[in-house]
Write a protein that holds these residues in place. Structure first.
Motif, mmCIF file in Angstrom:
data_model
loop_
_atom_site.group_PDB
_atom_site.id
_atom_site.type_symbol
_atom_site.label_atom_id
_atom_site.label_comp_id
_atom_site.label_asym_id
_atom_site.label_seq_id
_atom_site.Cartn_x
_atom_site.Cartn_y
_atom_site.Cartn_z
ATOM 1 N N TYR A 182 -6.657 8.055 -4.614
ATOM 2 C CA TYR A 182 -6.488 9.209 -5.277
ATOM 3 C C TYR A 182 -5.584 10.496 -4.380
ATOM 4 C CZ TYR A 182 -10.427 7.263 -7.844
ATOM 5 O OH TYR A 182 -11.131 6.286 -8.729
ATOM 6 N N PRO A 183 -4.908 11.263 -5.228
ATOM 7 C CA PRO A 183 -4.401 12.442 -4.388
ATOM 8 C C PRO A 183 -5.338 13.369 -3.859
ATOM 9 C CG PRO A 183 -4.132 12.665 -6.763
ATOM 10 C CD PRO A 183 -4.916 11.385 -6.430
ATOM 11 N N LEU A 184 -4.995 13.701 -2.481
ATOM 12 C CA LEU A 184 -5.796 14.597 -1.841
ATOM 13 C C LEU A 184 -4.878 15.913 -1.964
ATOM 14 C CD1 LEU A 184 -8.250 14.938 0.210
ATOM 15 C CD2 LEU A 184 -6.584 14.748 2.085
ATOM 16 N N LYS A 185 -5.563 16.908 -2.388
ATOM 17 C CA LYS A 185 -4.807 18.385 -2.817
ATOM 18 C C LYS A 185 -5.551 19.199 -2.162
ATOM 19 C CE LYS A 185 -3.699 16.751 -7.342
ATOM 20 N NZ LYS A 185 -3.702 17.090 -8.765
ATOM 21 N N VAL A 243 1.277 7.276 -6.427
ATOM 22 C CA VAL A 243 0.096 8.486 -6.710
ATOM 23 C C VAL A 243 0.815 9.449 -6.253
ATOM 24 C CG1 VAL A 243 -1.992 9.024 -5.695
ATOM 25 C CG2 VAL A 243 -1.812 6.661 -6.143
ATOM 26 N N TYR A 244 1.390 9.763 -5.212
ATOM 27 C CA TYR A 244 2.088 11.069 -4.852
ATOM 28 C C TYR A 244 3.146 11.420 -6.098
ATOM 29 C CZ TYR A 244 4.587 14.664 -2.298
ATOM 30 O OH TYR A 244 5.126 16.017 -1.738
ATOM 31 N N GLN A 245 3.941 10.458 -6.608
ATOM 32 C CA GLN A 245 4.890 11.170 -7.731
ATOM 33 C C GLN A 245 4.016 11.374 -9.065
ATOM 34 O OE1 GLN A 245 8.157 11.180 -7.515
ATOM 35 N NE2 GLN A 245 7.925 10.735 -5.429
ATOM 36 N N THR A 246 2.899 10.467 -9.566
ATOM 37 C CA THR A 246 2.640 10.812 -10.709
ATOM 38 C C THR A 246 1.264 11.710 -10.628
ATOM 39 O OG1 THR A 246 1.027 8.836 -10.550
ATOM 40 C CG2 THR A 246 3.379 8.442 -11.366
ATOM 41 N N GLY A 247 0.423 11.777 -9.397
ATOM 42 C CA GLY A 247 -0.736 12.500 -9.343
ATOM 43 C C GLY A 247 -2.011 11.465 -10.036
ATOM 44 N N GLU A 248 -1.643 10.331 -10.434
ATOM 45 C CA GLU A 248 -2.721 9.732 -10.999
ATOM 46 C C GLU A 248 -3.135 8.632 -10.128
ATOM 47 O OE1 GLU A 248 -3.735 10.134 -14.299
ATOM 48 O OE2 GLU A 248 -2.787 11.694 -14.338
ATOM 49 N N PRO A 249 -4.640 8.434 -10.147
ATOM 50 C CA PRO A 249 -5.100 7.296 -9.383
ATOM 51 C C PRO A 249 -4.549 6.021 -9.607
ATOM 52 C CG PRO A 249 -6.681 8.118 -10.831
ATOM 53 C CD PRO A 249 -5.769 9.075 -10.830
ATOM 54 N N LEU A 250 -4.631 5.044 -8.753
ATOM 55 C CA LEU A 250 -4.120 3.716 -8.963
ATOM 56 C C LEU A 250 -5.261 2.627 -8.119
ATOM 57 C CD1 LEU A 250 -0.385 3.516 -8.290
ATOM 58 C CD2 LEU A 250 -1.698 2.860 -10.426
ATOM 59 N N HIS A 251 -5.529 1.506 -8.639
ATOM 60 C CA HIS A 251 -6.514 0.707 -8.223
ATOM 61 C C HIS A 251 -5.687 -0.625 -7.497
ATOM 62 C CE1 HIS A 251 -9.835 2.665 -9.858
ATOM 63 N NE2 HIS A 251 -9.174 2.873 -10.894
ATOM 64 N N LEU A 252 -6.030 -1.167 -6.485
ATOM 65 C CA LEU A 252 -5.274 -2.437 -5.984
ATOM 66 C C LEU A 252 -6.248 -2.962 -5.162
ATOM 67 C CD1 LEU A 252 -2.832 -1.594 -3.007
ATOM 68 C CD2 LEU A 252 -4.450 0.124 -3.780
ATOM 69 N N GLU A 253 -5.809 -4.396 -4.828
ATOM 70 C CA GLU A 253 -6.768 -5.217 -3.924
ATOM 71 C C GLU A 253 -5.771 -5.963 -3.051
ATOM 72 O OE1 GLU A 253 -8.240 -8.457 -6.270
ATOM 73 O OE2 GLU A 253 -9.641 -7.225 -7.599
ATOM 74 N N VAL A 260 0.763 -1.177 -0.060
ATOM 75 C CA VAL A 260 0.076 0.151 -0.137
ATOM 76 C C VAL A 260 0.827 1.342 0.154
ATOM 77 C CG1 VAL A 260 -1.668 1.390 1.517
ATOM 78 C CG2 VAL A 260 -2.071 -1.178 1.192
ATOM 79 N N PHE A 261 1.843 1.162 0.669
ATOM 80 C CA PHE A 261 2.686 2.466 0.739
ATOM 81 C C PHE A 261 3.440 2.539 -0.793
ATOM 82 C CE2 PHE A 261 7.244 3.951 0.796
ATOM 83 C CZ PHE A 261 7.055 5.015 1.578
ATOM 84 N N ASP A 262 3.802 1.606 -1.358
ATOM 85 C CA ASP A 262 4.474 1.708 -2.632
ATOM 86 C C ASP A 262 3.353 2.286 -3.510
ATOM 87 O OD1 ASP A 262 6.914 0.699 -2.010
ATOM 88 O OD2 ASP A 262 6.236 -1.471 -2.865
ATOM 89 N N VAL A 263 1.907 2.020 -3.564
ATOM 90 C CA VAL A 263 0.874 2.640 -4.097
ATOM 91 C C VAL A 263 0.770 4.148 -3.804
ATOM 92 C CG1 VAL A 263 -1.592 2.726 -4.776
ATOM 93 C CG2 VAL A 263 -0.371 0.646 -4.633
ATOM 94 N N PHE A 264 0.837 4.440 -2.640
ATOM 95 C CA PHE A 264 0.658 5.719 -2.275
ATOM 96 C C PHE A 264 1.860 6.750 -2.772
ATOM 97 C CE2 PHE A 264 -1.902 5.126 2.139
ATOM 98 C CZ PHE A 264 -2.909 4.944 1.373
ATOM 99 N N HIS A 265 2.987 6.022 -2.805
ATOM 100 C CA HIS A 265 4.152 6.688 -3.497
ATOM 101 C C HIS A 265 4.022 6.953 -4.920
ATOM 102 C CE1 HIS A 265 8.284 8.143 -3.416
ATOM 103 N NE2 HIS A 265 8.601 7.297 -4.298
#
Length: 389
Positions: free
Chosen positions: A100-103, A72-82, A65-70
């Protein structure tokens, strides 16, 4: 004051969402979670506020999950995971999470928000489907051959040890035994008909199935061959043949048929859209969920290209997904799908390639309708814009 009222209104609306909604800061601590999220983890909303997302998952999942957050933070694009989360009572829940990024008002990323759906039941169905498919593809056979000779009346005159093992009698007990003594009336009648046909025509019979009754009264299935045995003068004097115990095969066939039935039932009744195509993308099978959502009949889809479901301008996305599958990747993408009515919906698609000796047998696409999530996302964005204005 107005901003607080807007935020309170936003929170009340979000709290009524069927999907779980959460917000975390950059450290991963919850700054908001709705009732659905609280129910998923088994804690109250008050207990969850301020805690880290890592509290509700294993270390391995937390890193994922941390990798996904990272990202999303780097790209600003949403991601999906299970992944699986751990409830307060120690049980686990499988969820599908869209991050999704919170701005803030200036567009700076201050954390993350997401929509989470409990997919535990769907995962259970998928696992059951996978297990049934494995049983469906596995057949076990164990074969032991016996040899027999009988006179014209059907009395045993010679046999090997394998036949004794099949019938469960000693050699002494079996010598002179008539076939009717280890069969019921129906099977004995069928044996007589086969022997009679071989006697009249002189032609051997192969692969005849009978059911025998062992000494211990257990029933076994056998496959037998029957040939006419002649004496030195050429006159018929009896019959001989090979007996093969095919009980395991018969049971495996029944299990296979049962597993196939279960597999087809799970496939047809799965709570997700499932489409299988050949290597060129032409549809082989669709389940009931596809028909229910798309509005097409089975006859309208079978044999058609999967591109039939691609809205104008989206064919390239479908082809790209197909190429990723053929390249050995495991893509998971948001696509648009065109319904028979002309409506366009959003779907989250994954897929797999089924091969046999390197040859593609079929390609399976699994899709979930996420239109409600996209609409919820739009609602959230509009509410946030109103909050920030």
């Amino acid at each position: 004051m107005e901003g607080k009222e807007n935020r309170d209104k936003f929170n009340r609306l979000i709290d009524n969402f069927h999907e779980g909604y959460y917000e975390v800061n950059l450290k991963g601590d919850f700054i908001f979670l709705n009732s659905s999220i609280a129910r998923m983890v088994g804690y109250s909303k008050e207990e969850g506020l301020g805690t880290s997302y890592k509290k509700y998952m294993s270390n391995e999942t937390a890193k994922k999950v941390f990798d996904v957050f990272h990202q999303v933070y780097q790209t600003g694009e949403p991601l999906h995971l299970e992944y699986e989360i751990l409830r307060r009572d120690g049980t686990s829940v499988a969820i599908e999470n869209s991050v999704y990024p919170l701005k803030d008002a200036r567009g700076n990323i201050t954390g993350f928000y997401g929509l989470a759906t409990d997919i535990t039941e769907r995962k259970r169905m998928e696992n059951a489907l996978r297990r049934s498919e494995e049983k469906y593809r596995t057949i076990l056979e164990s074969i032991e051959d016996g040899y027999y000779e009988v006179d014209l009346a059907g009395n045993l005159t010679f046999f090997n040890n394998a036949l004794s093992n099949i019938l469960g009698y000693s050699s002494e007990e079996m010598m002179g035994m008539n076939n009717r003594e280890f069969m019921d009336e129906e099977n004995a009648s069928n044996v007589y008909k086969v022997f009679n046909m071989v006697f009249r025509t002189g032609l051997p019979s192969k692969g005849v199935d009978w059911e025998i009754i062992r000494k211990d009264r257990r029933k076994r299935y056998i496959e037998a061959s029957v040939s006419l045995a002649r004496g030195s003068d050429g006159r018929p004097e009896g019959f001989r043949g090979i007996v093969r115990d095919v009980t395991e095969r018969k049971l495996a066939e029944k299990m296979l048929e049962s597993a196939k039935t279960r597999f087809e039932s799970l496939f047809e009744n799965a709570n997700e859209m499932i489409i299988t195509t050949d290597a060129e993308g032409y549809i082989l099978r669709v389940n009931r969920k596809v028909l229910e959502i798309s509005g097409y009949s089975r006859e309208e889809l079978i044999g058609e290209s999967i591109l039939k479901l691609a809205p104008p301008g989206c064919r390239g996305n479908y082809i790209g997904f197909w190429k990723d599958l053929l390249d050995g990747k495991e893509p998971r993408k948001e696509l648009k799908a065109l319904m028979k009515s002309g409506e366009v919906i959003y779907i989250l698609v994954s897929g797999s390639v089924i091969r046999d000796d390197g040859r593609i047998m079929e390609i399976q696409y699994n899709a979930h309708d996420i239109t409600h999530i996209k609409k919820a996302q739009g609602t959230i964005l509009r509410l946030k814009d109103r909050l920030n204005s």
